[in-house]
Every structure is written in structure tokens, then in C-alpha cells.
Design a protein around this motif. Structure first.
Motif, PDB file in Angstrom:
ATOM      1  N   ARG A 146      25.986  -5.209  51.978  1.00 40.95           N
ATOM      2  CA  ARG A 146      27.360  -4.904  51.553  1.00 40.95           C
ATOM      3  C   ARG A 146      28.303  -6.058  51.882  1.00 40.95           C
ATOM      4  O   ARG A 146      29.179  -6.415  51.077  1.00 40.95           O
ATOM      5  N   ALA A 147      28.129  -6.655  53.044  1.00 43.55           N
ATOM      6  CA  ALA A 147      28.992  -7.766  53.451  1.00 43.55           C
ATOM      7  C   ALA A 147      28.797  -8.989  52.573  1.00 43.55           C
ATOM      8  O   ALA A 147      29.729  -9.755  52.324  1.00 43.55           O
ATOM      9  N   ILE A 148      27.578  -9.163  52.075  1.00 44.77           N
ATOM     10  CA  ILE A 148      27.285 -10.338  51.234  1.00 44.77           C
ATOM     11  C   ILE A 148      27.846 -10.168  49.834  1.00 44.77           C
ATOM     12  O   ILE A 148      28.550 -11.043  49.304  1.00 44.77           O
ATOM     13  N   ILE A 149      27.564  -9.027  49.206  1.00 45.09           N
ATOM     14  CA  ILE A 149      27.834  -8.913  47.770  1.00 45.09           C
ATOM     15  C   ILE A 149      29.250  -8.461  47.446  1.00 45.09           C
ATOM     16  O   ILE A 149      29.781  -8.818  46.393  1.00 45.09           O
ATOM     17  N   ASN A 150      29.872  -7.693  48.296  1.00 41.82           N
ATOM     18  CA  ASN A 150      31.181  -7.141  47.941  1.00 41.82           C
ATOM     19  C   ASN A 150      32.318  -8.134  48.071  1.00 41.82           C
ATOM     20  O   ASN A 150      33.460  -7.825  47.717  1.00 41.82           O
ATOM     21  N   ASP A 151      32.033  -9.332  48.581  1.00 43.92           N
ATOM     22  CA  ASP A 151      33.031 -10.403  48.585  1.00 43.92           C
ATOM     23  C   ASP A 151      32.912 -11.302  47.366  1.00 43.92           C
ATOM     24  O   ASP A 151      33.676 -12.247  47.216  1.00 43.92           O
ATOM     25  N   LEU A 152      31.933 -11.008  46.488  1.00 42.77           N
ATOM     26  CA  LEU A 152      31.677 -11.856  45.328  1.00 42.77           C
ATOM     27  C   LEU A 152      32.433 -11.356  44.101  1.00 42.77           C
ATOM     28  O   LEU A 152      32.858 -10.207  44.029  1.00 42.77           O
ATOM     29  N   HIS A 153      32.559 -12.248  43.125  1.00 46.41           N
ATOM     30  CA  HIS A 153      33.105 -11.878  41.826  1.00 46.41           C
ATOM     31  C   HIS A 153      32.104 -10.954  41.125  1.00 46.41           C
ATOM     32  O   HIS A 153      30.891 -11.086  41.302  1.00 46.41           O
ATOM     33  N   PRO A 154      32.580  -9.970  40.328  1.00 46.05           N
ATOM     34  CA  PRO A 154      31.656  -9.063  39.633  1.00 46.05           C
ATOM     35  C   PRO A 154      30.590  -9.774  38.804  1.00 46.05           C
ATOM     36  O   PRO A 154      29.453  -9.291  38.705  1.00 46.05           O
ATOM     37  N   ALA A 155      30.927 -10.915  38.222  1.00 50.69           N
ATOM     38  CA  ALA A 155      29.930 -11.663  37.449  1.00 50.69           C
ATOM     39  C   ALA A 155      28.814 -12.169  38.350  1.00 50.69           C
ATOM     40  O   ALA A 155      27.642 -12.210  37.948  1.00 50.69           O
ATOM     41  N   ASP A 156      29.156 -12.560  39.578  1.00 50.54           N
ATOM     42  CA  ASP A 156      28.145 -13.034  40.523  1.00 50.54           C
ATOM     43  C   ASP A 156      27.295 -11.871  41.036  1.00 50.54           C
ATOM     44  O   ASP A 156      26.090 -12.020  41.259  1.00 50.54           O
ATOM     45  N   ASP A 158      32.497   0.857  45.055  1.00 49.54           N
ATOM     46  CA  ASP A 158      32.938   1.545  43.840  1.00 49.54           C
ATOM     47  C   ASP A 158      34.013   0.761  43.094  1.00 49.54           C
ATOM     48  O   ASP A 158      34.155   0.896  41.876  1.00 49.54           O
ATOM     49  N   VAL A 159      34.746  -0.069  43.810  1.00 46.11           N
ATOM     50  CA  VAL A 159      35.804  -0.868  43.180  1.00 46.11           C
ATOM     51  C   VAL A 159      35.226  -1.801  42.119  1.00 46.11           C
ATOM     52  O   VAL A 159      35.877  -2.119  41.123  1.00 46.11           O
ATOM     53  N   HIS A 160      33.979  -2.251  42.326  1.00 46.13           N
ATOM     54  CA  HIS A 160      33.359  -3.220  41.415  1.00 46.13           C
ATOM     55  C   HIS A 160      32.526  -2.563  40.318  1.00 46.13           C
ATOM     56  O   HIS A 160      32.032  -3.265  39.429  1.00 46.13           O
TER      57      HIS A 160
END
Length: 493
Positions: free
Chosen positions: A72-82, A104-106
Motif C-alpha cells: 500500500r505504501a508503494i503503490i498509493n503514492d503513484l499516479h494511476p497510470a503507473d 479506493d480513491v484511485h
């Protein structure tokens, strides 16, 4: 103003945690994969231990939750495309595990960004209420993109949550065929009337909390929503605020029809350097617009489809089950097998010639290969020209003659090198001459097939790129062997 113009909406909070960089996504993918590997090791060790060991089970659960927190810490700081890139790069089991950790925001942005073949599996794993919540944040045209993958009950629930105008837009977007302008157009735009001043327009724009994405022009319409012209934002900003819209609007503009091909629209954007373009119906009424972001997606999809189609493939999950991949790849491979068998049969008819002059067996692959390469060059140019709409019935034969001339000149030069090589390994001038003639002849065959195969497939309503390389290889191999060994039989035996 009209009653249908863009209404002020609450801005969606967006937090940019880091600069956008494709390398960040690559690094994040490696980090996620490392976490998943560690989790796999823990699960394997846990299974080897006694299942009744309560302490071991507790430790395994704590480790699993720690790994989920890391993901969660890795992916939720990324842009949705990433995030979409990471999900597409994982096998389905791991993809589902990572998807569960996406905030859920993404959800909505990731479902819109991700490739179709991966989106289907993600939607299947989501609860109906989560899908409804994600769709509630989308525009009507975006929901229409997801409708083919959404369960019927979710579609019905989403429609109930829309306003009457949004529901009408959704039904309209769903009614257009795939690969048309109507399927990619956006309903979010700003419209004004021509009988107001620029000052009034500016005041109206300041009331909006944000402009629709990629707004480079405002559309000028009459009371019946018929498009009268376009007003460039740059032109508006440098003009006197007291000037009337009718005095500065552009009455010459490019407009699209909802049933136009999206590829034709993409070509128009490329030709005229557009950022957006209006979409009008048969009565000249403004019903939407196409923006550059959608056009880029169309160009990318077309490029990927052409690259796959030339090998007889369709887009698939690279981690798809073996049987699924087999259904995708086997048909054209079987066709290729048949064509290769035909070429071998042709060569076998000249068994006596080859047994008499063994060196021919080593040289005939050069003739077939160079013909295929020549044809591939021509065919690539033709398919691209067809995609750009540059080939018509009036210029086909001119194009064929040009390609034959270019191929002949290239073949004449290349055949001299090949002749020297043939003489070097065979010591025979006659074999060198036959090699030259066969090479030039097969290159001309390849160029002719490179023009005709895509054009004929298009004439019969088929994708010009599908399996084209397989058909070309069949022609250049079979005819190349026949030409080379036939000339050798006539002049050397």
C-alpha cells in the motif's frame, strides 16, 4: 450563455507526491515484486509447519499484514497510470493481491487507465458497491468505456445515480460503435453565444472552479446549439474585453461527425496540430468534442494492433492461461506451417537439380530471405499510407510501378554483392548470374506482394495488417525457391 454549458463543480483533490517519471513505476514494480516474493516464501514455510501451531499461524498473519502495508505504501503514492502499469506487469493472482491494496480513491482512474484485458479481471474481483462508488466519480463518456465489462445490476445502479442529462449522455455514448469518434468524444465543454462581449465570457469563466481538461477553445453556438464558430482562449485573452464574440471567433474550423472513424480523427489532429475539435451531428448541432488525450490513446492502440496483427495475433494478457494463449497464436501459426510446407514442396520438385549442384541448397535461402525483407519494407510503407488515407484507387498503380522501380534498382545493386559471394563459394560464374537474376526477380515479387496483399485485404473488408507477414513469407519463399531452382534447372543442368 446556453443552458447546456459546463457547470461549476467541486474540484477533485489531487495530491502530487512525486514528480512523474516512468522510471519510478519501474522501480515500484521491482519493489512490489520483491514484497510478493517474500510473502510467497513465508507462505511456503508456513505450509510446511504444523497447521495446528497457533503461534506460527499468528506470526504468518502478522507478516502477511506487514507485507500488505508495504505494498500500500508503494503503490498509493503513484499516479494511476503507473499503478495500472504495475498491475498489467503481474500475473493474475499477484495482480489481484496488489489490486486489493489500491486505495479506493484511485479505483476509478486505474480502471480507466488500465488495458481492457486486465480491467476485466479487476472488475470481476470488486464488490458491486465498490464498482458503483467508482463509477459515481466518472463522467458519462468514461462510464460508457467501462459498460462492456460491468455487470448489468451495476450498470442499472449507476444509471439511477445519474442526472437526466447525464443519463442521456451515457445512452448516447453507448450507442456509437467502437472505433468511432462518438465512442471517444467528451461531453464536458464550454459554450457561449456570439452576441455577448469577451468581458462577459471572462466573467463566466472566472465563476468556474476549473476548465474542462485540454480546453484551448470555446465553442460558439446559437439557441438551437448549432455550432457557429470557435473562440480561441489565446485570441480572447489578447483582445479588447469590450469586443463582441462574433468579431473575434473563427468561422472556419475543423468539425467531426460522431460516426467518423477515430483513426481519421487522429490523422486530422496530427495534420492540423489540434488540441481539441468539436463534434457535430447531421443538423450541425454541437454534441461533444474530441481532445488530444483521447487521440493519443487511439494512435497508441492502432500502433499496437498493427504490430500484433502483422504476426496474426490479438492483444492478450501476457500472463494469460496457456489455453487462452494457444487459441490466440495457433491459427496463424498453422497457416504459417502450411505455407512453409508448400515452400518445401516446391523445393522438393527440384531434388535432381539440387543433388546435382549441392551448393544451390545453401544459396536458395538467401534468395527467399532477401525477397521477404524487400516485401516487408514495401508492405510496412503501404499499411502506414493506408492508415493515413493516402492511398486511393487513382494512385494504386502509380504506387506499384514506383515500388517496382525502387526495388529493381536496390536489387540490381545488392545482387552484385550476392553474385560475388556466390562466385566465391561456388567458383562458378553461371551460378553467380542465376543468383543475380533470381534475387532481383524475388525482390520484385516481394515488392508486388507487399503492395497487393494489404490493398486486397482492405478491398474485401479485412484488416490489411492481419497476418500480412505470414502471407508475404509464403509468397516470397515459394516463388523464390521456384524461380531460383527453375532458372538453375534451365541454365545449369
Amino acid at each position: 450563455m446556453t443552458g447546456n454549458e459546463h457547470q461549476p463543480t467541486s474540484p477533485t483533490p489531487i495530491t502530487i507526491v512525486r514528480r512523474l517519471d516512468p522510471e519510478d513505476a519501474q522501480q515500484a514494480l521491482h519493489r512490489v515484486q520483491n514484497v510478493l516474493k517474500r510473502q510467497e516464501v513465508v507462505e511456503t514455510l508456513s505450509q510446511r509447519q504444523n497447521e495446528g501451531d497457533e503461534r506460527a499461524n499468528i506470526l504468518s498473519g502478522l507478516t502477511h499484514r506487514r507485507h500488505e502495508k508495504e505494498i500500500r505504501a508503494i503503490i498509493n503514492d503513484l499516479h494511476p497510470a503507473d499503478i495500472s502499469f504495475i498491475l498489467e506487469s503481474l500475473p493474475e493472482t499477484e495482480r489481484q493481491a496488489v489490486w486489493q491494496q489500491v486505495s479506493d480513491v484511485h479505483d476509478a482512474d486505474v480502471l480507466l487507465e488500465i488495458e481492457d484485458w486486465a480491467r476485466e479481471s479487476l472488475i470481476k474481483s470488486m464488490e458491486p458497491e465498490d464498482l458503483i462508488a467508482a463509477a459515481a466519480t466518472m463522467d458519462a463518456d468514461e462510464i460508457a468505456d467501462l459498460v462492456p465489462d460491468l455487470p448489468p445490476d451495476v450498470i442499472a445502479a449507476v444509471q439511477k445515480g445519474l442526472t437526466e442529462s447525464e443519463r442521456a449522455q451515457l445512452l448516447e455514448a453507448m450507442g456509437y460503435p467502437e472505433d468511432t469518434v462518438g465512442a471517444i468524444m467528451d461531453f464536458d465543454m464550454v459554450r457561449v453565444r456570439e452576441n455577448i462581449s469577451l468581458e462577459v465570457v471572462l466573467r463566466y469563466l472566472r465563476r468556474l472552479q476549473e476548465l474542462p481538461d485540454h480546453t484551448d477553445q470555446i465553442f460558439v453556438v446559437d439557441r438551437d446549439d448549432r455550432l457557429k464558430g470557435t473562440l480561441s482562449l489565446t485570441r480572447m485573452l489578447v483582445s479588447d474585453p469590450e469586443t463582441m464574440v462574433s468579431a473575434v471567433m473563427a468561422e472556419e474550423y475543423l468539425s467531426l461527425h460522431p460516426l467518423d472513424s477515430d483513426s481519421d480523427a487522429a490523422n486530422a489532429f496530427e495534420r492540423y496540430d489540434l488540441v481539441s475539435a468539436p463534434v457535430v451531428d447531421d443538423y450541425g448541432r454541437l454534441i461533444g468534442r474530441v481532445t488530444i488525450d483521447e487521440v493519443v490513446d487511439v494512435l497508441q492502440e492502432d500502433s499496437q494492433e498493427q504490430a500484433l496483427s502483422r504476426a496474426g495475433l490479438q492483444e492478450e494478457d501476457i500472463f494469460a492461461p496457456v489455453l487462452s494463449a494457444l487459441r490466440n497464436r495457433a491459427p496463424w501459426l498453422l497457416v504459417n506451417l502450411c505455407t512453409a510446407a508448400t515452400a518445401s514442396f516446391v523445393a522438393s520438385r527440384f531434388e535432381e537439380t539440387v543433388s546435382h549442384i549441392v551448393i544451390l541448397a545453401f544459396l536458395m535461402s538467401i534468395v527467399a530471405g532477401i525477397g521477404g525483407n524487400s516485401g516487408n519494407q514495401t508492405m510496412t510503407m503501404i499499411i502506414r499510407a493506408m492508415a493515413m488515407g493516402r492511398i486511393t484507387g487513382a494512385n494504386i498503380w502509380t504506387l506499384v510501378k514506383r515500388e517496382l522501380l525502387v526495388t529493381f534498382l536496390v536489387g540490381a545493386c545488392g545482387s552484385l554483392v550476392t553474385a560475388v559471394f556466390a562466385w566465391f563459394i561456388s567458383g562458378s560464374i553461371a551460378i553467380s548470374i542465376v543468383m543475380m537474376a533470381a534475387m532481383i526477380g524475388n525482390m520484385l515479387i516481394g515488392a508486388t506482394l507487399g503492395v497487393l496483399i494489404p490493398i486486397l485485404r482492405d478491398r474485401f473488408g479485412k484488416d490489411p495488417a492481419v497476418g500480412s507477414s505470414v502471407l508475404l513469407t509464403f509468397g516470397t519463399d515459394s516463388l523464390g525457391f521456384f524461380l531460383f531452382l527453375g532458372l538453375a534447372t534451365i541454365f545449369l543442368v
